[in-house]
Write an enzyme that holds these catalytic residues in place. Structure first.
Site, PDB file in Angstrom:
ATOM      1  N   LYS A   4       0.843  -1.199   0.000  1.00 26.97           N
ATOM      2  CA  LYS A   4       0.000   0.000   0.000  1.00 26.97           C
ATOM      3  C   LYS A   4       0.879   1.251   0.000  1.00 26.97           C
ATOM      4  CE  LYS A   4      -3.833   1.831   2.866  1.00 26.97           C
ATOM      5  NZ  LYS A   4      -4.580   1.592   4.115  1.00 26.97           N
ATOM      6  N   SER A  56      -9.397   1.730   3.214  1.00 25.48           N
ATOM      7  CA  SER A  56      -8.553   2.460   2.316  1.00 25.48           C
ATOM      8  C   SER A  56      -7.519   1.606   1.571  1.00 25.48           C
ATOM      9  CB  SER A  56      -7.811   3.579   3.063  1.00 25.48           C
ATOM     10  OG  SER A  56      -7.056   3.051   4.107  1.00 25.48           O
ATOM     11  N   SER A  73      -9.774  -0.495   7.408  1.00 28.80           N
ATOM     12  CA  SER A  73      -9.108  -0.354   6.114  1.00 28.80           C
ATOM     13  C   SER A  73      -8.407  -1.576   5.564  1.00 28.80           C
ATOM     14  CB  SER A  73      -8.123   0.822   6.166  1.00 28.80           C
ATOM     15  OG  SER A  73      -8.851   2.030   6.245  1.00 28.80           O
TER      16      SER A  73
END
Lengths: 411, 83, 463
Positions: C72, C147, C171
């Site tokens: 990420k 996210s 997330s």
């Protein structure tokens, strides 16, 4: 402004915030060197003290210990449970956009020194250094993150003479503890005077003026005197002094406006989530208390009561570590006279010629590069150490001469 | 909410249309979060640390491994009102 | 096709010399080339991935040697840009490595690229990325969740063997649920946050997104453990997560959180979750209702605490030392910074921030009580399957509302996993299994048992 009228009807409300740069090896929240004197810009920085994305603070244990020791040396109480907090504001010298400091639970609180109340002693991190040029401002983060102890006094000083004695005593204590050079010119001891004026018996004034960036005891004394007179004049003409920050102009002896301190900043303090709280035991605190060195007030006491010196001599000798050490070797009135008046001792003592001292000093300097480096960066202890090394070689020598020789050789 | 004041504290520059929109959104958000006032917390301490850790410190040692040698000043336009 | 392998299968294949790391990496790169333009899971690809793979020999004993992993974009990676999907950090090349990615690299993993996310991790859709939304591989007119949406989509679409994400409140678990994969959130403090762009400092938890629970266990084993650079990282030793996965769960007391069947939950989703709960009972666990505080309180606590910490954590982005100035912040970031600033401000601190932290204590105590009677708690991850593109624009609190079922466990710093447990409208549904702090092993054992008895996690989208 000599003897303004009705001065005797006014009472000075004077207090101090003193910031002390600790002489730890590393910074407050990271392992960068804390000693930034003379380093090229931005060469002693890391993700933490530069405020890079994703960096996290880890507190310096020695800095915490030294902060508490300073508090203990001034009779403070220690908060057995304590924490760090974030103070949020924006300024180019503050890389994270917040300073890690202590808000409502400082390490130390409610102490006393020379009859003045110490409100709190807490730990925080220093900001970067700004250098203002014509069209731009330069920022050096070498100083960012260096541990700072903040001492806040009550506003119970009656005048600049009163505070002068206090501040010098505070400096002595800090130096006796060995936690900082506490040098005003170098910036390792920084003063902020909070000054306002009122009629005796009236409540505290609604304004206060902060005087800062004054780097000697002599000048802060002048600044306070000037500022008090300036405020009295304003008040007597029906005006209220503006709440602001002022600096001091050495050339004219006047304080000058630097920044209008609007309503108190909203710093939006909240507990620092990246640092777990601190919990001390009573034993830990007592152990630290037992490690406190003999403090200036105790030294003076001893010189007076045990060695029967006058209070004036006591003040002079106790404020100079080298002189005090010399005195203890030969604790007589004669010795005290000689030291205080800087006269050669009228006794039979070996007088080693300067050439020999110089010869040995060269060897000692070559053999102790770290001490030399320390001395060059302003550490007093290094000088004592080197002198001690010379004496190991050739025995008793004239200290002043040894000091002179070392100074010349270490250029 | 004084959106202008908050924007100043937050060091954000907002256009007037943004300010108006945000003000309305905040009212909605604050209404939703207000539900926490339904619960009695009179004898409850706040939690800011879920780890339960205490006294996490490091030794006072220089760590050269993380040093970044930028070697030059960072520059910003001149700051007036400065010290 | 090599890219479709699980992590454990890929490792076995490499060791048995069935294929090389270079072939494995190439297979993933091919998949990325085929599908990333549409799905937008990756923001940056590692140009040296293949070269790195060629350096790996079959005899390399390191636990992740030769495995391509996606990371990420809020993890600082030297050599690859790190932007947190924000224009403020567009082009930012970090000067240091995050602890998590350093541990992965030391274990021989190959970071194949940086994945898309909600900008600054502010969201549950990946739609607030400044570089375009990521699409859900199961249905490209739907969102992947967030996210860590890019990481979830990359795993679901077999663009990598496994991925790393982070969870502040939902997330990891929510995008894993919406993308039909396994998402694991370790206990707060179990994995170092050093080098992860901070969102809410008191809940941020890095963790893996993988194809199976076994894969999650392996990655967690590598990245977990004390870090002297993170003062909130736990000094507890890391147990062996991998070797005891097969433990039977027949004696476990599992609590079913009835309060999590909120009014927003779709009846089809509710049924899928009830079926999953029944599966645990079939496996011999004792499943009963557990009473917990209603998630609405967690929404309040989380919104206030998170946005406060966000407002402070994003203060360093002033464009002086790196990145661009604050005018580059997107709408969602501005919104959260503003709200956070407000609730911390003078006069409001007690009513909002302090009160929220007190209610947080109540939530923590609530779980403590629950875990006296139960070993684990299960429930739905999300009230619905993946929502359509544009759904996040509907509310100024979309993220916090979406994640309401995950916020309680995040606020309390617990450990939890999301595993695929069914489908509604052709879109995956996730089940959360939550345990007390540091009960990762138990959580993964239960999740593994469930996966051994079901086939949901084997399903793959048609791309």
């Amino acid at each position: 402004m000599k003897n303004p009228p009705f001065k005797q009807l006014w009472q000075t409300v004077l207090g101090f915030e003193v910031h002390i740069e600790l002489e730890t090896s590393s910074k407050m929240f990271c392992g960068c060197p804390a000693d930034h004197f003379g380093a090229s810009p931005n060469t002693q920085v890391c993700p933490v003290c530069l405020g890079l994305p994703g960096a996290l603070p880890v507190p310096n244990a020695r800095a915490i210990e030294w902060c508490i020791k300073l508090g203990l040396a001034m009779g403070c109480q220690v908060n057995l449970f304590s924490k760090f907090d974030r103070k949020n504001y924006f300024y180019p010298d503050l890389p994270k956009g917040y300073q890690i400091t202590q808000y409502d639970i400082p390490f130390c609180h409610d102490g006393e020194l020379l009859g003045h109340k110490i409100k709190r002693v807490h730990l925080e991190e220093d900001t970067a250094k700004l250098q203002h040029q014509e069209n731009m401002t330069l920022i050096d983060f070498n100083r960012s993150g260096v541990p700072l102890v903040e001492v806040v006094t009550e506003a119970d000083f009656k005048d600049s003479g009163d505070s002068d004695v206090f501040l010098k005593e505070l400096q002595q204590i800090i130096r006796a503890l060995g936690i900082s050079s506490a040098d005003m010119e170098k910036g390792s001891m920084r003063l902020e005077a909070n000054i306002s004026v009122r009629h005796p018996g009236e409540p505290l004034p609604k304004y206060k003026v902060e005087v800062k960036n004054v780097n000697s005891f002599r000048f802060i004394k002048k600044a306070i005197d000037y500022e008090v007179a300036r405020q009295i004049q304003l008040l007597e003409s029906g005006q209220t002094p503006v709440q602001e920050t002022r600096g001091f102009k050495e050339a004219t002896g006047e304080t000058v406006s630097q920044r209008v301190k609007e309503e108190a900043h909203d710093y939006r303090y909240f507990p620092e989530p990246d640092i777990p709280p601190l919990q001390f035991t009573k034993q830990q605190i007592e152990s630290w208390r037992s490690e406190l060195p003999v403090l200036p007030v105790q030294v003076r006491q001893e010189l007076i009561t045990k060695h029967h010196l006058s209070p004036q001599y006591a003040v002079i000798i106790s404020s100079d570590q080298v002189m005090y050490a010399e005195f203890l070797k030969n604790p007589t009135q004669n010795m005290a006279d000689a030291l205080v008046n800087k006269r050669p001792l009228k006794t039979v003592s070996p007088s080693v010629p300067e050439l020999k001292i110089r010869y040995v000093a060269k060897h000692v300097i070559a053999a102790n590069p770290k001490a030399v480096a320390d001395l060059k960066s302003g550490k007093q202890q290094a000088l004592f150490f080197l002198i001690g090394q010379i004496k190991k070689e050739i025995g008793e020598i004239n200290i002043k001469m040894a000091q002179k020789v070392i100074d010349e050789l270490v250029q | 909410m004084d959106v202008k004041h908050v924007a100043k504290l937050a060091n954000l520059i907002l256009k007037p249309a943004e300010e108006a929109k945000l003000k309305k959104q905040f009212e909605e958000t604050l209404k939703t979060v207000d539900v926490i006032n339904e619960l009695d917390t009179s004898n409850i301490d706040p939690t800011s640390q879920v780890t339960g850790l205490i006294n996490v410190t490091r030794d006072d040692k220089i760590d050269k491994s993380r040093i970044i040698k930028i070697g030059d000043y960072f520059k910003v336009p001149a700051i007036f009102n400065a010290q | 096709m090599l890219n479709k392998l699980t992590l454990i299968e890929a490792l076995a294949g490499l060791r048995a010399k069935k294929f090389t790391s270079a072939e494995l990496v190439q297979s993933c790169l091919d998949q990325i080339k085929k599908h990333n333009k549409k799905l937008n899971a990756f923001l940056a690809i590692n140009e040296n991935a293949l070269d790195e793979a060629k350096q790996i020999t079959a005899n390399d004993q390191r636990p992740l040697a030769g495995i391509p992993i996606a990371v990420k974009d809020n993890f600082l990676t030297v050599g690859l840009p790190t932007t947190a999907s924000s224009k403020v950090l567009e082009g930012y090349m970090p000067q240091y490595e995050s602890t998590v990615t350093r541990r992965l690299k030391d274990a021989g993993a190959i970071i194949i690229g940086k994945t898309n996310m909600d900008a600054w991790a502010h969201g549950s859709s990946t739609e607030t990325s400044d570089f375009g939304a990521t699409l859900n591989p199961w249905n490209s007119s739907h969102l992947p969740g967030g996210s860590s949406g890019g990481s979830a989509a990359a795993v679901a679409a077999d663009m990598c063997i496994a991925a790393i994400g982070s969870e502040t409140a939902g997330s990891i678990r929510q995008p894993a649920a919406w993308c039909g994969i396994t998402g694991f959130k370790p206990t707060y403090g179990r994995v170092s946050r050093y080098g992860v762009i901070a969102m809410a400092s008191s809940t941020d938890s890095p963790g893996p997104l993988t194809k199976t629970v076994g894969d999650s266990a392996l990655i967690t084993q590598i990245i977990a453990g004390h870090d002297p650079y993170d003062a909130t990282s736990s000094p507890k030793s890391v147990p062996d997560f991998v070797s005891n996965l097969k433990s039977k769960i027949s004696n476990l007391k599992i609590g079913f959180a009835k309060e999590y069947l909120v009014k927003e939950i779709r009846p089809e989703v509710k049924q899928v979750i009830l079926d999953a709960a029944k599966k645990f009972a079939d496996l011999g666990a004792k499943v009963d209702e557990v009473k917990l505080l209603h998630p609405k309180y967690s929404i309040g606590v989380y919104t206030i605490v998170q946005r406060s910490e966000v407002s402070s954590n994003l203060a360093r982005y002033d464009g002086i030392r790196y990145g661009h100035d604050r005018s580059y912040f997107g709408d969602e970031a501005k919104r959260r910074i503003m709200l956070g600033t407000y609730v911390l401000s003078s006069g409001y601190y007690d009513r909002y921030y302090n009160k929220a932290q007190k209610v947080r204590t109540l939530i923590i105590k609530d779980f403590e009580q629950a875990f006296k009677k139960f070993d684990l708690i299960i429930g739905p991850v999300s009230p619905s399957p993946a929502l359509p593109i544009g759904a996040s624009k509907g509310s100024p609190m979309f993220g916090e509302l979406e994640d309401m079922l995950l916020e309680p466990s995040s606020i309390a710093g617990l450990t939890s996993i999301s595993v695929p447990c069914g489908f509604v409208d052709g879109l995956p549904i996730g089940l959360q299994i939550t345990g007390p702090q540091f009960a990762e092993k138990l959580v993964m054992q239960a999740a593994h048992s469930y996966q051994q008895a079901t086939t949901w996690h084997h399903e793959k989208p048609t791309l």
